[in-house]
Scaffold this motif. Structure first.
Motif, mmCIF file in Angstrom:
data_model
loop_
_atom_site.group_PDB
_atom_site.id
_atom_site.type_symbol
_atom_site.label_atom_id
_atom_site.label_comp_id
_atom_site.label_asym_id
_atom_site.label_seq_id
_atom_site.Cartn_x
_atom_site.Cartn_y
_atom_site.Cartn_z
ATOM 1 N N UNK A 105 23.003 22.118 -1.415
ATOM 2 C CA UNK A 105 24.117 22.258 -2.338
ATOM 3 C C UNK A 105 24.195 21.075 -3.292
ATOM 4 N N UNK A 106 24.904 21.280 -4.408
ATOM 5 C CA UNK A 106 25.203 20.171 -5.313
ATOM 6 C C UNK A 106 26.296 19.303 -4.702
ATOM 7 N N UNK A 117 18.452 28.044 -7.604
ATOM 8 C CA UNK A 117 19.447 28.421 -8.596
ATOM 9 C C UNK A 117 19.678 27.331 -9.643
ATOM 10 N N UNK A 118 20.149 27.737 -10.802
ATOM 11 C CA UNK A 118 20.678 26.794 -11.778
ATOM 12 C C UNK A 118 21.980 26.208 -11.230
ATOM 13 N N UNK A 119 22.185 24.925 -11.460
ATOM 14 C CA UNK A 119 23.401 24.298 -10.939
ATOM 15 C C UNK A 119 24.637 24.735 -11.715
ATOM 16 N N UNK A 120 24.494 24.958 -13.020
ATOM 17 C CA UNK A 120 25.670 25.251 -13.829
ATOM 18 C C UNK A 120 26.051 26.724 -13.841
ATOM 19 N N UNK A 121 25.098 27.628 -13.599
ATOM 20 C CA UNK A 121 25.405 29.060 -13.643
ATOM 21 C C UNK A 121 25.310 29.744 -12.285
ATOM 22 N N UNK A 178 22.196 25.442 -4.269
ATOM 23 C CA UNK A 178 21.190 25.234 -5.300
ATOM 24 C C UNK A 178 19.893 25.917 -4.916
ATOM 25 N N UNK A 179 19.581 25.922 -3.630
ATOM 26 C CA UNK A 179 18.422 26.665 -3.144
ATOM 27 C C UNK A 179 18.644 27.021 -1.683
#
Length: 259
Positions: free
Chosen positions: A105-106, A131-135, A114-115
């Motif tokens: 996670x972020x 995954x993209x962090x912002x979307x 995040x993945x």
């Protein structure tokens, strides 16, 4: 020095219940890292047992927390975070090795990883999604076998449009092996407007055979052959826009290797 099943060091700073805590720069069993300090207990054989907490030297930030089994191996759920990036991981250990689902996670721990994917004996296996962090949309996805990328992998734009697709085998861009040797893996790339950008084959991680590139309006941009990752033979470069004074869109022909 082991005293009453607790580790006592010259710079031991406090005892909390059945735990001991070392000052920054001190070491705990089997860990030779001056950037870390930790708390936990050991058995009469010196094996870590029960709950352990590992901290960063700077600021005392918690990096890892989890349990050790009676053999001194990591077991059950562990939570991890990096002292600089803040990326966190949550997953399970079995006999000291990562096994089963893991998520990363972020730093804000928004709930969407995040993945994520699975481990088998410390190696990634099966499908993993990044995954993209912002979307929180997939940026890349594909499968692992024995910790190496395998099969078809895809990358995406932040809007969910596919950007590339191709095959890995044993962590390398190449096709599946055959009795006649390695086979090519076709890789395709797209612009963000979904038009084809380039296409060609890889063998053993090197570009091979015919490669074609297009402008973002699907007009031909460049075409030629690779051998072992090097441009070879005749390469043709095409004009982006038709030249009214010319009967051909060809800008230039080049022979042999060039970059």
């Amino acid at each position: 020095m082991l005293i009453n099943n607790k580790w006592d060091y010259p710079r031991l700073v406090e005892e909390i219940g059945d735990e001991v805590v070392w000052s920054p720069g001190s070491r705990y069993p089997d860990m030779d890292d001056p950037e870390l300090m930790a708390s936990g207990t050991t058995d009469s054989r010196g094996n870590r047992i029960g709950k352990w907490r590992i901290f960063s030297r700077r600021g005392g930030r918690l990096i890892e927390i989890g349990d050790y089994d009676s053999s001194g191996e990591r077991t059950g759920t562990w939570k991890t975070s990096h002292p600089d990036s803040g990326v966190k991981g949550v997953g399970s250990y079995v006999q000291g090795k990562k096994n089963g689902p893991w998520k990363y996670f972020s730093s804000d721990y928004s709930g969407t990883p995040l993945c994520f994917g699975e481990y088998l004996n410390d190696k990634k296996t099966g499908t993993w999604i990044y995954n993209f962090e912002d979307t929180n949309r997939p940026q890349e996805m594909g499968s692992y076998l024995n910790g190496e990328r395998t099969g078809v992998w895809k990358t995406f734009s932040s809007r969910g449009n596919i950007l590339s697709e191709g095959e890995y085998n044993n962590g390398v861009k190449t096709g599946q092996p055959s009795s006649e040797g390695p086979t090519p893996a076709r890789w395709q790339h797209w612009y963000r407007n979904l038009n084809k950008k380039k296409e060609g084959d890889y063998i053993n991680g090197e570009k091979t055979g015919l490669w074609t590139r297009w402008y973002d309006d699907l007009r031909l941009k460049e075409q030629g052959h690779y051998s072992n990752g090097v441009k070879t033979g005749t390469w043709i470069e095409y004009a982006r826009r038709p030249n009214p004074d010319s009967s051909s869109d060809i800008l230039e022909k080049k022979q042999g290797e060039y970059i």
